[in-house]
Design a protein around this motif. Structure first.
Motif, mmCIF file in Angstrom:
data_model
loop_
_atom_site.group_PDB
_atom_site.id
_atom_site.type_symbol
_atom_site.label_atom_id
_atom_site.label_comp_id
_atom_site.label_asym_id
_atom_site.label_seq_id
_atom_site.Cartn_x
_atom_site.Cartn_y
_atom_site.Cartn_z
ATOM 1 N N TYR A 271 0.803 -1.218 0.000
ATOM 2 C CA TYR A 271 0.000 0.000 0.000
ATOM 3 C C TYR A 271 0.838 1.272 0.000
ATOM 4 C CZ TYR A 271 -4.418 -2.422 0.409
ATOM 5 O OH TYR A 271 -5.504 -3.195 0.142
ATOM 6 N N MET A 272 1.964 1.258 0.699
ATOM 7 C CA MET A 272 2.750 2.485 0.802
ATOM 8 C C MET A 272 3.891 2.551 -0.201
ATOM 9 S SD MET A 272 2.886 3.565 4.796
ATOM 10 C CE MET A 272 1.400 4.164 5.597
ATOM 11 N N GLY A 273 4.374 1.374 -0.645
ATOM 12 C CA GLY A 273 5.419 1.376 -1.649
ATOM 13 C C GLY A 273 6.588 2.261 -1.256
ATOM 14 N N ASN A 274 6.992 3.136 -2.168
ATOM 15 C CA ASN A 274 8.088 4.055 -1.865
ATOM 16 C C ASN A 274 7.590 5.478 -1.688
ATOM 17 O OD1 ASN A 274 7.496 4.722 -4.485
ATOM 18 N ND2 ASN A 274 9.618 4.921 -5.135
ATOM 19 N N CYS A 275 6.329 5.619 -1.245
ATOM 20 C CA CYS A 275 5.820 6.959 -0.958
ATOM 21 C C CYS A 275 6.666 7.605 0.127
ATOM 22 C CB CYS A 275 4.355 6.902 -0.508
ATOM 23 S SG CYS A 275 3.208 6.514 -1.831
ATOM 24 N N GLY B 224 8.281 14.456 3.956
ATOM 25 C CA GLY B 224 9.058 14.990 5.069
ATOM 26 C C GLY B 224 8.212 15.210 6.310
ATOM 27 N N THR B 225 6.895 15.377 6.092
ATOM 28 C CA THR B 225 5.945 15.527 7.192
ATOM 29 C C THR B 225 4.788 14.557 6.969
ATOM 30 O OG1 THR B 225 4.619 17.198 6.033
ATOM 31 C CG2 THR B 225 6.524 17.977 7.347
ATOM 32 N N LEU B 226 3.936 14.425 7.980
ATOM 33 C CA LEU B 226 2.791 13.542 7.851
ATOM 34 C C LEU B 226 1.861 14.022 6.736
ATOM 35 C CD1 LEU B 226 1.209 11.123 8.828
ATOM 36 C CD2 LEU B 226 0.167 12.564 10.583
ATOM 37 N N GLY C 9 4.250 9.765 19.937
ATOM 38 C CA GLY C 9 5.617 10.010 20.389
ATOM 39 C C GLY C 9 6.499 10.350 19.210
ATOM 40 N N ASN C 10 7.565 9.595 19.033
ATOM 41 C CA ASN C 10 8.464 9.811 17.909
ATOM 42 C C ASN C 10 8.141 8.909 16.721
ATOM 43 O OD1 ASN C 10 10.006 11.760 19.311
ATOM 44 N ND2 ASN C 10 11.186 10.130 20.331
ATOM 45 N N ASN C 11 7.013 8.204 16.786
ATOM 46 C CA ASN C 11 6.628 7.280 15.726
ATOM 47 C C ASN C 11 5.320 7.709 15.078
ATOM 48 O OD1 ASN C 11 8.625 4.901 15.951
ATOM 49 N ND2 ASN C 11 7.957 5.184 18.065
ATOM 50 N N TYR C 12 5.033 7.086 13.937
ATOM 51 C CA TYR C 12 3.749 7.241 13.271
ATOM 52 C C TYR C 12 3.090 5.872 13.274
ATOM 53 C CZ TYR C 12 5.622 11.697 11.786
ATOM 54 O OH TYR C 12 6.162 12.956 11.788
ATOM 55 N N PRO D 108 8.342 9.365 8.362
ATOM 56 C CA PRO D 108 7.428 9.430 7.217
ATOM 57 C C PRO D 108 8.156 9.399 5.886
ATOM 58 C CG PRO D 108 7.569 11.568 8.279
ATOM 59 C CD PRO D 108 8.289 10.597 9.166
ATOM 60 N N LYS D 109 9.486 9.541 5.918
ATOM 61 C CA LYS D 109 10.249 9.433 4.678
ATOM 62 C C LYS D 109 10.426 7.968 4.276
ATOM 63 C CE LYS D 109 12.869 13.704 5.374
ATOM 64 N NZ LYS D 109 14.219 14.293 5.554
#
Length: 324
Positions: free
Chosen positions: A89-93, A96-98, A149-152, A218-219
């Motif tokens: 689903y995310m591939g190489n998307c 730099g931000t959410l 926190g520091n994760n998504y 997010p990168k």
């Protein structure tokens, strides 16, 4: 018979008692997993293509095969099943931000829906794609990506599935002599993976856990830093392994491809196992019937090379490499 097609009988292996699959779909409800199970996108069976369309991070969008894939992917390693799902689903998307990531995903999903529509109406497979609803569900899920926190974090469900003898071990079918057909994606293949040739019924799904996939940047959202599983699981009472053989009239014939052509020289027929074009190559061939424990033939089911236990004794292959 075309002797150049890289197509072979599958190698049987004893699967673990339970395998896992990560999905956005909820367990309950009329369209839930406990009711519907897991449906493949289509009816083509190529193990190289199955792995390649989600394992190559350089691909901006899945190839059209992914909307015709007849395998349902599972794994004996829960984190691997989640990684496979997220990569697709995310591939190489990147972002730099959410907000940038969600924008990038929006463009990807738009392309994915266009590809799915092409497959749905393609001459390659009639009615191939069931992925469009899944893509729409993924679009909705992006709204739930949130900083923790520091994760998504992305939320979904981890499912446990009771296996039967027809699950195909990725390790067994991508190593030894067959390893040369997957060298370009060998480091991406889930060797703990188990593929099912066709739909997995809801009755075979025995448990569901709410699960959260966390990635730190997010990168690079396709790289999971952890998977948090809520232990307050939901059990599916009375679940049992599927008992219906996938070897049905007009169905799977026990053959898997290794980057078999999606089209022939005239670009009019698909030559990947499971397609009408490939099945036409088999006309006139003699196949053994699957037999029950008493030795009596079972109607409308066929093993092309005998039962799973004796597949290895047959040497027919379209690549002329009998030792594979």
């Amino acid at each position: 018979m075309n002797e150049s097609l890289p197509v072979f009988p599958y190698r049987p292996a004893e699967p673990p008692r339970v395998v896992y699959r990560f999905d956005m779909k909820k367990p309950d409800g009329a369209e839930g997993v406990f009711s519907e199970g897991f449906q493949p996108a289509g009816g083509l069976f190529d193990i190289w293509r199955h792995a390649a369309w989600y394992s190559n991070p350089a691909r901006l969008a899945p190839t059209i095969y992914s909307y015709c894939d007849g395998f349902v992917g599972t794994s004996s390693a829960p984190i691997n099943s989640a990684n496979s799902f997220l990569k697709w689903y995310m591939g190489n998307c990147r972002g730099g931000t959410l907000d940038a990531l969600i924008s990038s995903l929006g463009k990807r999903f738009q392309g994915m829906r266009s590809q799915a529509k092409l497959a749905e109406n393609s001459i390659l497979m009639k009615g191939a794609s069931k992925k469009i609803a899944d893509i729409q569900r993924a679009i909705e899920s992006t709204k739930m990506i949130a900083p923790v926190g520091n994760n998504y974090r992305v939320s979904g469900w981890l499912y446990a599935i009771r296996t039967n003898q027809y699950f195909i071990g990725v390790r067994e079918n991508t190593t030894r002599g067959r390893g040369k057909f997957v060298t370009d994606i060998a480091d991406q293949i889930d060797l703990e993976g188990w593929l099912y040739p066709g739909p997995i019924s809801g009755k075979a799904v025995c448990r569901a856990w709410l699960a959260f996939l966390q990635f730190a940047d997010p990168k690079a959202p396709g790289a999971i830093s952890s998977m948090v599983i809520d232990q307050r699981h939901q059990d599916h009472g009375g679940s049992t392994p599927d008992t219906v053989s996938p070897f049905k009239e007009g169905g799977w014939r026990g053959l898997i491809g290794y980057h078999a052509p999606m089209v022939d020289a005239n670009k009019t027929k698909c030559l990947t196992p499971g397609s009408e074009g490939f099945n036409s190559l088999l006309q006139g061939e003699t196949w053994d019937d699957e037999r029950d424990s008493s030795g009596q033939p079972i109607s409308d089911t066929h093993f092309p090379f005998g039962t799973p236990s004796d597949v290895e004794t047959h040497t027919l292959s379209f690549a002329g490499t009998a030792e594979i």
